[in-house]
Design an enzyme around this catalytic site. Structure first.
Site, PDB file in Angstrom:
ATOM      1  CG  HIS A   1      -8.886 -10.576   2.688  1.00 55.94           C
ATOM      2  ND1 HIS A   1      -9.468 -11.505   1.856  1.00 55.94           N
ATOM      3  CD2 HIS A   1      -9.421  -9.378   2.332  1.00 55.94           C
ATOM      4  CE1 HIS A   1     -10.315 -10.898   1.054  1.00 55.94           C
ATOM      5  NE2 HIS A   1     -10.304  -9.608   1.323  1.00 55.94           N
TER       6      HIS A   1
ATOM      7  CB  CYS B   1     -12.968  -9.889   3.328  1.00 57.97           C
ATOM      8  SG  CYS B   1     -13.700  -9.084   1.900  1.00 57.97           S
TER       9      CYS B   1
ATOM     10  CG  ASN C   1     -10.834  -9.320  -2.406  1.00 60.33           C
ATOM     11  OD1 ASN C   1     -11.396 -10.235  -1.802  1.00 60.33           O
ATOM     12  ND2 ASN C   1     -10.703  -8.113  -1.884  1.00 60.33           N
TER      13      ASN C   1
HETATM   14  N1  COA Z   1      -7.957   1.015 -14.231  1.00 53.60           N
HETATM   15  C1  COA Z   1      -7.404   2.200 -14.494  1.00 53.60           C
HETATM   16  N2  COA Z   1      -7.534   3.268 -13.697  1.00 53.60           N
HETATM   17  C2  COA Z   1      -8.269   3.116 -12.570  1.00 53.60           C
HETATM   18  C3  COA Z   1      -8.884   1.913 -12.233  1.00 53.60           C
HETATM   19  C4  COA Z   1      -8.710   0.828 -13.117  1.00 53.60           C
HETATM   20  N3  COA Z   1      -9.251  -0.395 -12.871  1.00 53.60           N
HETATM   21  N4  COA Z   1      -9.540   2.053 -11.051  1.00 53.60           N
HETATM   22  C5  COA Z   1      -9.338   3.339 -10.677  1.00 53.60           C
HETATM   23  N5  COA Z   1      -8.571   3.972 -11.587  1.00 53.60           N
HETATM   24  C6  COA Z   1      -8.097   5.355 -11.569  1.00 53.60           C
HETATM   25  C7  COA Z   1      -8.871   6.238 -10.640  1.00 53.60           C
HETATM   26  O1  COA Z   1     -10.027   6.746 -11.286  1.00 53.60           O
HETATM   27  C8  COA Z   1      -7.854   7.324 -10.322  1.00 53.60           C
HETATM   28  O2  COA Z   1      -7.816   8.198 -11.410  1.00 53.60           O
HETATM   29  P1  COA Z   1      -7.543   9.777 -11.158  1.00 53.60           P
HETATM   30  O3  COA Z   1      -6.173   9.854 -10.549  1.00 53.60           O
HETATM   31  O4  COA Z   1      -7.626  10.346 -12.521  1.00 53.60           O
HETATM   32  O5  COA Z   1      -8.632  10.249 -10.240  1.00 53.60           O
HETATM   33  C9  COA Z   1      -6.522   6.573 -10.310  1.00 53.60           C
HETATM   34  O6  COA Z   1      -6.758   5.339 -11.039  1.00 53.60           O
HETATM   35  C10 COA Z   1      -6.042   6.222  -8.914  1.00 53.60           C
HETATM   36  O7  COA Z   1      -7.124   5.626  -8.206  1.00 53.60           O
HETATM   37  P2  COA Z   1      -6.992   5.214  -6.694  1.00 53.60           P
HETATM   38  O8  COA Z   1      -8.295   4.630  -6.234  1.00 53.60           O
HETATM   39  O9  COA Z   1      -6.404   6.331  -5.904  1.00 53.60           O
HETATM   40  O10 COA Z   1      -5.911   4.031  -6.822  1.00 53.60           O
HETATM   41  P3  COA Z   1      -5.156   3.237  -5.678  1.00 53.60           P
HETATM   42  O11 COA Z   1      -3.713   3.300  -5.936  1.00 53.60           O
HETATM   43  O12 COA Z   1      -5.634   3.584  -4.303  1.00 53.60           O
HETATM   44  O13 COA Z   1      -5.606   1.733  -5.988  1.00 53.60           O
HETATM   45  C11 COA Z   1      -7.072   0.098  -5.056  1.00 53.60           C
HETATM   46  C12 COA Z   1      -6.961   1.383  -5.888  1.00 53.60           C
HETATM   47  C13 COA Z   1      -8.553  -0.250  -4.950  1.00 53.60           C
HETATM   48  C14 COA Z   1      -6.351  -1.009  -5.791  1.00 53.60           C
HETATM   49  C15 COA Z   1      -6.465   0.311  -3.659  1.00 53.60           C
HETATM   50  O14 COA Z   1      -6.918   1.527  -3.121  1.00 53.60           O
HETATM   51  C16 COA Z   1      -6.791  -0.807  -2.700  1.00 53.60           C
HETATM   52  O15 COA Z   1      -6.409  -1.940  -2.896  1.00 53.60           O
HETATM   53  N6  COA Z   1      -7.471  -0.486  -1.584  1.00 53.60           N
HETATM   54  C17 COA Z   1      -7.808  -1.454  -0.565  1.00 53.60           C
HETATM   55  C18 COA Z   1      -8.827  -2.431  -1.031  1.00 53.60           C
HETATM   56  C19 COA Z   1      -9.155  -3.357   0.085  1.00 53.60           C
HETATM   57  O16 COA Z   1      -8.386  -3.591   0.956  1.00 53.60           O
HETATM   58  N7  COA Z   1     -10.333  -3.882   0.112  1.00 53.60           N
HETATM   59  C20 COA Z   1     -10.745  -4.482   1.361  1.00 53.60           C
HETATM   60  C21 COA Z   1     -10.709  -5.833   1.426  1.00 53.60           C
HETATM   61  S1  COA Z   1     -12.074  -6.518   0.634  1.00 53.60           S
END
Ligand code: COA
Length: 335
Positions: free
Chosen positions: A260, A125, A291
């Site tokens: 990004h 990225c 993304n």
């Molecule tokens: N729909 C519904 N629920 C989902 C889901 C989806 N698409 N994806 C995950 N969940 C669930 C998980 O299983 C978890 O359930 P649980 O509480 O029962 O275990 C809950 O939602 C929370 O998941 P979590 O991963 O903690 O969510 P989050 O608030 O951290 O959001 C991201 C997830 C990926 C959006 C976030 O962590 C993020 O953006 N991270 C950075 C990504 C990034 O920068 N990438 C690098 C650049 S490429």
């Protein structure tokens, strides 16, 4: 005795950008229905800000999309007569280009027609920002006169469509920038680095599973989202400040910021951490594009200039970050 290099480095500028967005655009409900995902429009919007994304069809290859974006950048710079030959180097960045025997840049050159020096950058990225820095250095040393920096991705090829933790986030597209020599420096030096020990937070292992279980499922991208989020928050503001320092620019001098496009919630948190003044326009292209990894920054610059033509000629901070874990940031004068 070899000929000495010319002693005064040439400054560079980003002359134009071009974009290619795949024809198919899916909203969150359509994506969830298509892959029977246990998710919801509300969850995706609340956690990521994403509302729609473009997904490439089989005919929209990386080479095809990259070449169309490059043509648009060349046309905007006024190079319609010379065609693709107006550029003497093509530098491509992609994490979804899977043919390690031939560079994506070579494929884009073939698609455009003509002869170019070609090579790829592997920085996920951060690839477009790393590419811009390399182009700046190659102009400085007079190695090339006009360089196309292309970010192109078919993330839908490397993401498991049934994995809700990645398939709702990543998407496809291509963006390109044309870099040329300029009377004054208009691309600042990059703050650029890799934290290799954390690489597993966003990872795809193409060979091991195929060798171990040839009949098994393809090796898809895996992401440890929350840990990655914390890494971004700890790393990117520092890199952004370093890029500003290197360019000799204060946040008050900026007119725009293109981070990004990973997650709009994260963009908001990063903007707060940077303490940007309210006049700075912030890109939110992730809302409509998802993304798109290495394509995200040039796609977002293209969209920003379409929405705010008055930003042309103004200073913007660009940052890329992701798998590696690699980051890069620089200040540019917008084309
Ligand atoms: N729909 C519904 N629920 C989902 C889901 C989806 N698409 N994806 C995950 N969940 C669930 C998980 O299983 C978890 O359930 P649980 O509480 O029962 O275990 C809950 O939602 C929370 O998941 P979590 O991963 O903690 O969510 P989050 O608030 O951290 O959001 C991201 C997830 C990926 C959006 C976030 O962590 C993020 O953006 N991270 C950075 C990504 C990034 O920068 N990438 C690098 C650049 S490429």
């Amino acid at each position: 005795m070899l000929n000495p290099a010319e002693d005064s480095p040439l400054p560079a500028r980003l002359v134009s950008v071009g974009a290619y967005r795949p024809r198919t655009c899916l909203d969150n409900d359509e994506l969830a229905r298509a892959h029977a995902l246990d998710t919801s429009d509300a969850w995706i919007r609340q956690r990521t800000g994403i509302a729609t994304r473009h997904i490439a069809s089989p005919g929209e290859s990386l080479e095809f999309m990259g070449a169309r974006a490059a043509e648009r950048a060349l046309a905007r710079a006024g190079f319609t007569d010379q065609g693709a030959q107006a550029a003497d180097c093509i530098l491509a960045a992609s994490m979804s280009h899977l043919d390690s025997s031939q560079s994506l840049a070579r494929g884009i050159s073939k698609e455009l027609g003509g002869r170019h020096a070609t090579f790829d950058v592997s920085a996920a990225c951060a690839g477009f920002c790393v590419g811009l820095e390399l182009a700046r250095c190659l102009i400085a040393t007079r190695t090339f006169r006009r360089i196309l920096v292309v970010g192109a991705e078919r993330m839908s090829d490397i993401v498991d469509p049934h994995d809700r933790t990645t398939s709702v986030i990543f998407a496809d597209g291509a963006g390109a920038g044309l870099v040329c020599a300029a009377p004054e420096p208009e691309i600042g030096p990059a703050a650029w680095g890799t934290e290799g020990a954390a690489g597993r937070l966003l990872h795809r292992s193409p060979l091991a599973p195929i060798a171990a279980a040839p009949e098994g499922p393809p090796a898809y991208l895996t992401m440890r989202g929350p840990e990655l989020y914390r890494w971004v928050m700890g790393t990117v503001p520092r890199a952004a400040r370093e890029a500003l320092d290197k360019a000799g620019v204060h946040t008050d001098d900026l007119s725009a910021v293109v981070l990004h496009q990973a997650n709009d919630r994260m963009t908001t948190a990063l903007v707060a951490a940077l303490g940007l003044p309210p006049h700075v326009v912030v890109s939110h292209d992730v809302v409509s594009s998802g993304n798109t990894s290495a394509a995200s920054v040039p796609l977002a610059v293209d969209a920003l200039l379409a929405d705010h033509p008055d930003l042309s000629g103004k200073l913007a901070l660009l940052t890329g970050f992701g798998a590696g874990l690699t980051f890069a940031a620089q200040v540019v004068r917008l084309p």
